[in-house]
Motif scaffolding. Sequence first.
Motif, PDB file in Angstrom:
ATOM      1  N   GLN A  43      -3.346   1.271  -2.214  1.00 50.90           N
ATOM      2  CA  GLN A  43      -3.269   0.958  -0.786  1.00 50.90           C
ATOM      3  C   GLN A  43      -3.469   2.245   0.006  1.00 50.90           C
ATOM      4  O   GLN A  43      -3.023   3.323  -0.408  1.00 50.90           O
ATOM      5  N   ARG A  44      -4.124   2.112   1.132  1.00 53.78           N
ATOM      6  CA  ARG A  44      -4.307   3.241   2.050  1.00 53.78           C
ATOM      7  C   ARG A  44      -3.492   2.941   3.303  1.00 53.78           C
ATOM      8  O   ARG A  44      -3.740   1.939   3.986  1.00 53.78           O
ATOM      9  N   GLU A 108     -11.116   3.677   6.681  1.00 60.03           N
ATOM     10  CA  GLU A 108     -10.554   2.333   6.712  1.00 60.03           C
ATOM     11  C   GLU A 108      -9.246   2.338   5.945  1.00 60.03           C
ATOM     12  O   GLU A 108      -9.135   2.966   4.884  1.00 60.03           O
ATOM     13  N   ASP A 110      -5.614   0.003   4.632  1.00 61.80           N
ATOM     14  CA  ASP A 110      -5.060  -1.319   4.374  1.00 61.80           C
ATOM     15  C   ASP A 110      -3.961  -1.649   5.377  1.00 61.80           C
ATOM     16  O   ASP A 110      -3.877  -2.780   5.866  1.00 61.80           O
ATOM     17  N   LEU A 111      -3.113  -0.656   5.659  1.00 63.25           N
ATOM     18  CA  LEU A 111      -2.002  -0.845   6.602  1.00 63.25           C
ATOM     19  C   LEU A 111      -2.001   0.285   7.616  1.00 63.25           C
ATOM     20  O   LEU A 111      -2.130   1.456   7.242  1.00 63.25           O
ATOM     21  N   ARG A 129     -10.058   1.414  11.838  1.00 62.24           N
ATOM     22  CA  ARG A 129     -10.177   0.178  11.064  1.00 62.24           C
ATOM     23  C   ARG A 129      -9.017   0.042  10.071  1.00 62.24           C
ATOM     24  O   ARG A 129      -8.697   0.987   9.348  1.00 62.24           O
ATOM     25  N   ALA A 130      -8.392  -1.113  10.050  1.00 70.43           N
ATOM     26  CA  ALA A 130      -7.318  -1.400   9.101  1.00 70.43           C
ATOM     27  C   ALA A 130      -7.226  -2.907   8.908  1.00 70.43           C
ATOM     28  O   ALA A 130      -7.453  -3.679   9.846  1.00 70.43           O
ATOM     29  N   HIS A 131      -6.864  -3.333   7.698  1.00 72.65           N
ATOM     30  CA  HIS A 131      -6.754  -4.761   7.405  1.00 72.65           C
ATOM     31  C   HIS A 131      -5.551  -5.376   8.113  1.00 72.65           C
ATOM     32  O   HIS A 131      -5.610  -6.526   8.558  1.00 72.65           O
ATOM     33  N   GLN A 132      -4.445  -4.631   8.197  1.00 68.15           N
ATOM     34  CA  GLN A 132      -3.261  -5.096   8.909  1.00 68.15           C
ATOM     35  C   GLN A 132      -2.757  -3.974   9.820  1.00 68.15           C
ATOM     36  O   GLN A 132      -2.705  -2.810   9.400  1.00 68.15           O
ATOM     37  N   LYS A 133      -2.394  -4.355  11.040  1.00 67.36           N
ATOM     38  CA  LYS A 133      -1.907  -3.365  12.005  1.00 67.36           C
ATOM     39  C   LYS A 133      -0.556  -3.804  12.553  1.00 67.36           C
ATOM     40  O   LYS A 133      -0.333  -4.986  12.821  1.00 67.36           O
TER      41      LYS A 133
END
Length: 365
Positions: A43-44, A108, A110-111, A129-133
């Motif tokens: 995870q990033r 980019e 992940d969180l 850019r992030a999958h969840q913010k």
Amino acid sequence: MPELNGITVHPDCRHFRGDIPCRPNKEHGYQCANCPVYAPIEQRILIIKLGAIGDVIRTTPLLRRLRQEFPAAKITWLTLTPAILPAGEIDEVLKLDLPAVLHLQQREFDLLFNLDKDKEACALHDSIRAHQKFGYRLHPEYGVAWPSNALADHKFLTGVFNELSLQNQKPYVQEIFELCGFEFTGEEYVFDTHQDKGYDWSGLPTTGLRIGLNTGCGDRWTTRLWSDEKWVTLIGELQQAGYTPVLLGGLAEDERNQRLHAATGAAYLGTFPLEQFINLMYQMDAIVTQVTMAMHISIALRKPTILMNNIFNPYEFDLYGRGQLVQPDRQCVCFYRGTCKLGISCMEELPAEKVFAAVQASVPL
């Protein structure tokens, strides 16, 4: 994994830097093809918490939960005060500047957790850019801070309406955890004592429990200040009981501490750079302080903290069961005010005897 000129390279490793050799290569000569400490990133995670120093410190318990939930994550933290963060516990610490912003906007995650309502922090929430913010973003029409999702509503509202802030009974750290989607279960701060620096504290008294007295509070909310007379009385009571008071502070408190030293003989070693000041506080057995940076440092160092509070909601502060919060005998009417409506701050209604009793209860002789 990619190869460059026939050599295996792992850009997905937590240790990999890209611009310079990683630590395993520097220290042991490991290369990616056969590295025994290869740690692939699963995870990033990006944390945006810019300042002030105290707020950055009291956000560090979040690191413990993130490491528990995502042990293979690469954690990046963007801040205005990188020196205060425990670099060994964070994969990448970045100072807010143009190069860092340009860099992050091309990546980019992940969180992403934006824990500040500053407009620049909210703009970064929106542009990275992030999958969840989580946390705070910019309102798309009006350009003001706004909750990123419903988890941030409570903390957002207590920050914009004093009435709701006064009603709040959640400590700050719990609010931050909930904003990020976690339940707070007493996670401690992550902090460096700087004990390995070998500072010379031979000037400190060696007898009695050392009680650090942080005598200042900054210049934003001066309604928190206690008079010299109150400090002199407290010092005398501590000395008479067998405690060893030690005066603490920065440049703004130096003149006051010189006066108090001359009047009482309480130990005063002078002012120090931040890391050395932190380590000086680590030498104390307990800390008496108002709501200021030293309070956050004391809690982070796990010292019994005798916290003198008047203008803030007392529920905001979690002392982790160490120390006591003491307030004036008169009800404060100046919530989050820098000047007193009544002319004389209610902090003068906080008796030295009350603070002394809290010291005795927290660190009995």
